[in-house]
Motif scaffolding. Structure first.
Motif, PDB file in Angstrom:
ATOM      1  N   TRP A  12      36.597  46.532  22.965  1.00  0.00           N
ATOM      2  CA  TRP A  12      37.449  46.415  21.784  1.00  0.00           C
ATOM      3  C   TRP A  12      38.519  47.495  21.851  1.00  0.00           C
ATOM      4  O   TRP A  12      38.204  48.693  21.923  1.00  0.00           O
ATOM      5  N   ASN A  13      39.780  47.100  21.878  1.00  0.00           N
ATOM      6  CA  ASN A  13      40.897  48.037  21.853  1.00  0.00           C
ATOM      7  C   ASN A  13      41.358  48.120  20.396  1.00  0.00           C
ATOM      8  O   ASN A  13      42.035  47.224  19.889  1.00  0.00           O
ATOM      9  N   ASP A  14      40.944  49.186  19.722  1.00  0.00           N
ATOM     10  CA  ASP A  14      41.171  49.276  18.275  1.00  0.00           C
ATOM     11  C   ASP A  14      42.648  49.440  17.939  1.00  0.00           C
ATOM     12  O   ASP A  14      43.150  48.862  16.987  1.00  0.00           O
ATOM     13  N   GLU A  15      43.341  50.196  18.771  1.00  0.00           N
ATOM     14  CA  GLU A  15      44.752  50.440  18.499  1.00  0.00           C
ATOM     15  C   GLU A  15      45.542  49.131  18.527  1.00  0.00           C
ATOM     16  O   GLU A  15      46.429  48.895  17.708  1.00  0.00           O
ATOM     17  N   LYS A  16      45.197  48.268  19.465  1.00  0.00           N
ATOM     18  CA  LYS A  16      45.938  46.995  19.590  1.00  0.00           C
ATOM     19  C   LYS A  16      45.214  45.844  18.904  1.00  0.00           C
ATOM     20  O   LYS A  16      45.668  44.700  18.975  1.00  0.00           O
ATOM     21  N   ALA A  17      44.094  46.133  18.244  1.00  0.00           N
ATOM     22  CA  ALA A  17      43.310  45.122  17.520  1.00  0.00           C
ATOM     23  C   ALA A  17      43.016  43.919  18.405  1.00  0.00           C
ATOM     24  O   ALA A  17      43.297  42.769  18.042  1.00  0.00           O
ATOM     25  N   ARG A  18      42.434  44.208  19.581  1.00  0.00           N
ATOM     26  CA  ARG A  18      42.133  43.090  20.472  1.00  0.00           C
ATOM     27  C   ARG A  18      40.893  43.363  21.318  1.00  0.00           C
ATOM     28  O   ARG A  18      40.595  44.519  21.663  1.00  0.00           O
ATOM     29  N   ILE A  19      40.191  42.279  21.598  1.00  0.00           N
ATOM     30  CA  ILE A  19      39.140  42.328  22.611  1.00  0.00           C
ATOM     31  C   ILE A  19      39.805  42.168  23.965  1.00  0.00           C
ATOM     32  O   ILE A  19      40.659  41.291  24.127  1.00  0.00           O
ATOM     33  N   GLU A  20      39.430  43.001  24.903  1.00  0.00           N
ATOM     34  CA  GLU A  20      39.957  42.841  26.264  1.00  0.00           C
ATOM     35  C   GLU A  20      38.814  42.464  27.195  1.00  0.00           C
ATOM     36  O   GLU A  20      37.731  43.036  27.114  1.00  0.00           O
ATOM     37  N   MET A  21      39.067  41.508  28.049  1.00  0.00           N
ATOM     38  CA  MET A  21      38.100  41.208  29.111  1.00  0.00           C
ATOM     39  C   MET A  21      38.664  41.771  30.413  1.00  0.00           C
ATOM     40  O   MET A  21      39.860  41.634  30.701  1.00  0.00           O
ATOM     41  N   HIS A  22      37.767  42.397  31.160  1.00  0.00           N
ATOM     42  CA  HIS A  22      38.153  42.980  32.450  1.00  0.00           C
ATOM     43  C   HIS A  22      37.147  42.562  33.516  1.00  0.00           C
ATOM     44  O   HIS A  22      35.990  42.249  33.198  1.00  0.00           O
ATOM     45  N   LEU A  23      37.586  42.623  34.767  1.00  0.00           N
ATOM     46  CA  LEU A  23      36.678  42.525  35.913  1.00  0.00           C
ATOM     47  C   LEU A  23      36.701  43.898  36.569  1.00  0.00           C
ATOM     48  O   LEU A  23      37.750  44.343  37.054  1.00  0.00           O
ATOM     49  N   GLU A  24      35.542  44.561  36.520  1.00  0.00           N
ATOM     50  CA  GLU A  24      35.489  45.953  36.999  1.00  0.00           C
ATOM     51  C   GLU A  24      34.914  46.013  38.413  1.00  0.00           C
ATOM     52  O   GLU A  24      33.860  45.397  38.689  1.00  0.00           O
ATOM     53  N   ALA A  25      35.579  46.755  39.291  1.00  0.00           N
ATOM     54  CA  ALA A  25      35.085  46.925  40.671  1.00  0.00           C
ATOM     55  C   ALA A  25      33.835  47.811  40.647  1.00  0.00           C
ATOM     56  O   ALA A  25      33.871  48.930  40.134  1.00  0.00           O
ATOM     57  N   LEU A  26      32.733  47.284  41.211  1.00  0.00           N
ATOM     58  CA  LEU A  26      31.472  48.038  41.198  1.00  0.00           C
ATOM     59  C   LEU A  26      31.391  49.035  42.348  1.00  0.00           C
ATOM     60  O   LEU A  26      30.505  49.880  42.393  1.00  0.00           O
ATOM     61  N   ARG A  27      32.301  48.881  43.311  1.00  0.00           N
ATOM     62  CA  ARG A  27      32.401  49.823  44.436  1.00  0.00           C
ATOM     63  C   ARG A  27      33.849  49.765  44.912  1.00  0.00           C
ATOM     64  O   ARG A  27      34.610  48.912  44.427  1.00  0.00           O
ATOM     65  N   ALA A  28      34.223  50.619  45.829  1.00  0.00           N
ATOM     66  CA  ALA A  28      35.585  50.531  46.382  1.00  0.00           C
ATOM     67  C   ALA A  28      35.697  49.194  47.108  1.00  0.00           C
ATOM     68  O   ALA A  28      34.778  48.812  47.848  1.00  0.00           O
ATOM     69  N   LEU A  29      36.782  48.482  46.857  1.00  0.00           N
ATOM     70  CA  LEU A  29      36.921  47.128  47.412  1.00  0.00           C
ATOM     71  C   LEU A  29      38.245  46.988  48.160  1.00  0.00           C
ATOM     72  O   LEU A  29      39.278  47.474  47.685  1.00  0.00           O
ATOM     73  N   ASP A  30      38.180  46.316  49.306  1.00  0.00           N
ATOM     74  CA  ASP A  30      39.391  45.912  50.021  1.00  0.00           C
ATOM     75  C   ASP A  30      39.296  44.418  50.222  1.00  0.00           C
ATOM     76  O   ASP A  30      38.255  43.932  50.691  1.00  0.00           O
ATOM     77  N   PHE A  31      40.334  43.707  49.860  1.00  0.00           N
ATOM     78  CA  PHE A  31      40.289  42.251  50.019  1.00  0.00           C
ATOM     79  C   PHE A  31      41.697  41.699  50.220  1.00  0.00           C
ATOM     80  O   PHE A  31      42.690  42.424  50.063  1.00  0.00           O
ATOM     81  N   GLN A  32      41.716  40.417  50.572  1.00  0.00           N
ATOM     82  CA  GLN A  32      43.004  39.741  50.784  1.00  0.00           C
ATOM     83  C   GLN A  32      43.084  38.523  49.885  1.00  0.00           C
ATOM     84  O   GLN A  32      42.082  37.863  49.640  1.00  0.00           O
ATOM     85  N   VAL A  33      44.295  38.241  49.423  1.00  0.00           N
ATOM     86  CA  VAL A  33      44.557  37.000  48.686  1.00  0.00           C
ATOM     87  C   VAL A  33      45.877  36.453  49.213  1.00  0.00           C
ATOM     88  O   VAL A  33      46.883  37.188  49.224  1.00  0.00           O
ATOM     89  N   ALA A  34      45.859  35.205  49.641  1.00  0.00           N
ATOM     90  CA  ALA A  34      47.064  34.534  50.173  1.00  0.00           C
ATOM     91  C   ALA A  34      47.798  35.428  51.181  1.00  0.00           C
ATOM     92  O   ALA A  34      49.023  35.551  51.147  1.00  0.00           O
ATOM     93  N   GLY A  35      47.038  36.084  52.031  1.00  0.00           N
ATOM     94  CA  GLY A  35      47.634  36.896  53.090  1.00  0.00           C
ATOM     95  C   GLY A  35      48.042  38.304  52.659  1.00  0.00           C
ATOM     96  O   GLY A  35      48.423  39.116  53.500  1.00  0.00           O
ATOM     97  N   ALA A  36      47.958  38.632  51.372  1.00  0.00           N
ATOM     98  CA  ALA A  36      48.320  39.988  50.916  1.00  0.00           C
ATOM     99  C   ALA A  36      47.047  40.824  50.756  1.00  0.00           C
ATOM    100  O   ALA A  36      46.013  40.311  50.326  1.00  0.00           O
ATOM    101  N   ARG A  37      47.153  42.115  51.125  1.00  0.00           N
ATOM    102  CA  ARG A  37      45.983  42.995  51.070  1.00  0.00           C
ATOM    103  C   ARG A  37      45.989  43.813  49.777  1.00  0.00           C
ATOM    104  O   ARG A  37      47.046  44.272  49.343  1.00  0.00           O
ATOM    105  N   PHE A  38      44.771  44.014  49.225  1.00  0.00           N
ATOM    106  CA  PHE A  38      44.632  44.806  47.993  1.00  0.00           C
ATOM    107  C   PHE A  38      43.458  45.761  48.116  1.00  0.00           C
ATOM    108  O   PHE A  38      42.484  45.472  48.815  1.00  0.00           O
TER     109      PHE A  38
END
Ligand code: AVI
Length: 318
Positions: free
Chosen positions: A242-268
């Motif tokens: 809950w982000n009280d300042e912005k009066a909103r629920i936020e959903m996130h996907l949290e990295a459980l460990r350091a992650l390296d991955f690719q999407v459509a040929g781009a690295r993240f």
């Protein structure tokens, strides 16, 4: 030979808007992706399951309001309007409205074509004399309404507090676009989720059965499947805050460990604990609701809420 035949087919399947939004969203700081991409077939099914969860009060509360106040809406809006529903999904609430107001046509708009056609066919069976005219499209982009409803006064229907998934600026832009699309004699029936107890809000977005977690994590599976990604699904956890300042629920996907991955040929790369912000669900007080609607070019005329004041259903005129 095989390669040249295969390659165009594979490229064609990639939705360029999905690719652009995800690549831009993963490259930005902090990472954030638009919530419209949750709704592939699996995501739409999971969302349907969410709406039945004991913790997720919005759907059942709004449905009860529609059942109880359909006749009030009919009285205020009059008969013979074309109902234009934004983000129709499975349209489970719609029959209550259609039964009450006896419209001249029904135009459901949704980004998920498969889902829209199934639910439109079901509605057409339930209302055999009602013209059902589905439009596949993103209602955040300019759209054309079917010819068949030209000249008919319209009632926009935007249930589910979907407006809450937009930042207030974008919500105002959308309300203005709806007003332009629907015309000067239009009305709008809109559902808005209210600000309430923090724990109740968080439970609604982090249910005990883990359906909302599966809904959030399905985005990773969709990215992997449709954008040739290799994001490790087990490397992420669903978070609802809950982000009280912005009066909103936020959903996130949290990295459980350091992650390296690719999407459509781009690295993240993601550090442990870093998140992808996948959705905001803004909640509005009664005055905020009215301010938002007026800023969007709509005048609230009537408003209904449940005994606990969890959810608001507002009828506004252009
Ligand atoms: C579609 N929208 C209004 C839902 C909401 O409550 O913000 C989407 C949702 N996300 C998690 N649970 C439901």
């Amino acid at each position: 030979m095989l390669l040249t035949e295969d390659a165009p087919a594979r490229t064609q399947r990639i939705d360029p808007a999905f690719r652009r939004d995800i690549l831009e969203g993963l490259a930005q700081e902090p990472k954030a992706t638009p919530p419209i991409w949750f709704y592939d077939r699996r995501g739409s099914e999971l969302f349907e399951q969410i709406t039945d969860l004991p913790e997720y009060y919005p759907t059942r509360t709004e449905t009860a309001l529609l059942k109880a106040h359909g006749p009030d809406v009919a009285r205020a809006a009059g008969a013979g309007r074309a109902v234009v529903e934004f983000g129709a999904g499975s349209s489970r609430k719609t029959p209550h409205l259609l039964r009450a107001i006896d419209p001249a046509a029904y135009v459901p708009i949704d980004i998920s074509g498969d889902f829209l056609h199934d639910s439109s066919a079901e509605l057409a069976r339930a209302f055999p004399h009602l013209p059902v005219l589905p439009v596949v499209g993103d209602f955040n982009q300019p759209l054309d309404l079917p010819e068949e409803i030209s000249g008919m006064p319209r009632l926009g229907f935007f249930p589910g507090s979907t407006i809450g998934n937009m930042d207030p600026g974008a919500a105002v832009d959308l309300l203005r676009a709806m007003r332009r699309l629907l015309g000067d004699d239009a009305m709008l029936l809109i559902g808005m989720d209210r600000i309430k107890d923090r724990d109740r809000l968080i439970a609604a977005y982090d249910d005990a059965q883990g359906v909302t977690a599966a809904f959030n994590l399905n985005l990773i599976e969709r990215i992997n499947r449709e954008l040739e990604g290799d994001m490790p699904v087990d490397g992420f956890a669903h978070r609802a805050v809950w982000n009280d300042e912005k009066a909103r629920i936020e959903m996130h996907l949290e990295a459980l460990r350091a992650l390296d991955f690719q999407v459509a040929g781009a690295r993240f790369h993601m550090d442990r604990g870093e998140t992808i912000h996948t959705e905001s669900s803004h909640k509005y007080g009664t005055r905020d609701e009215r301010i938002l609607l007026r800023a969007g070019g709509w005048d609230p005329v009537e408003e209904w809420t449940d005994a606990e004041g969890l959810f608001g259903l507002v009828l506004a005129q252009a």
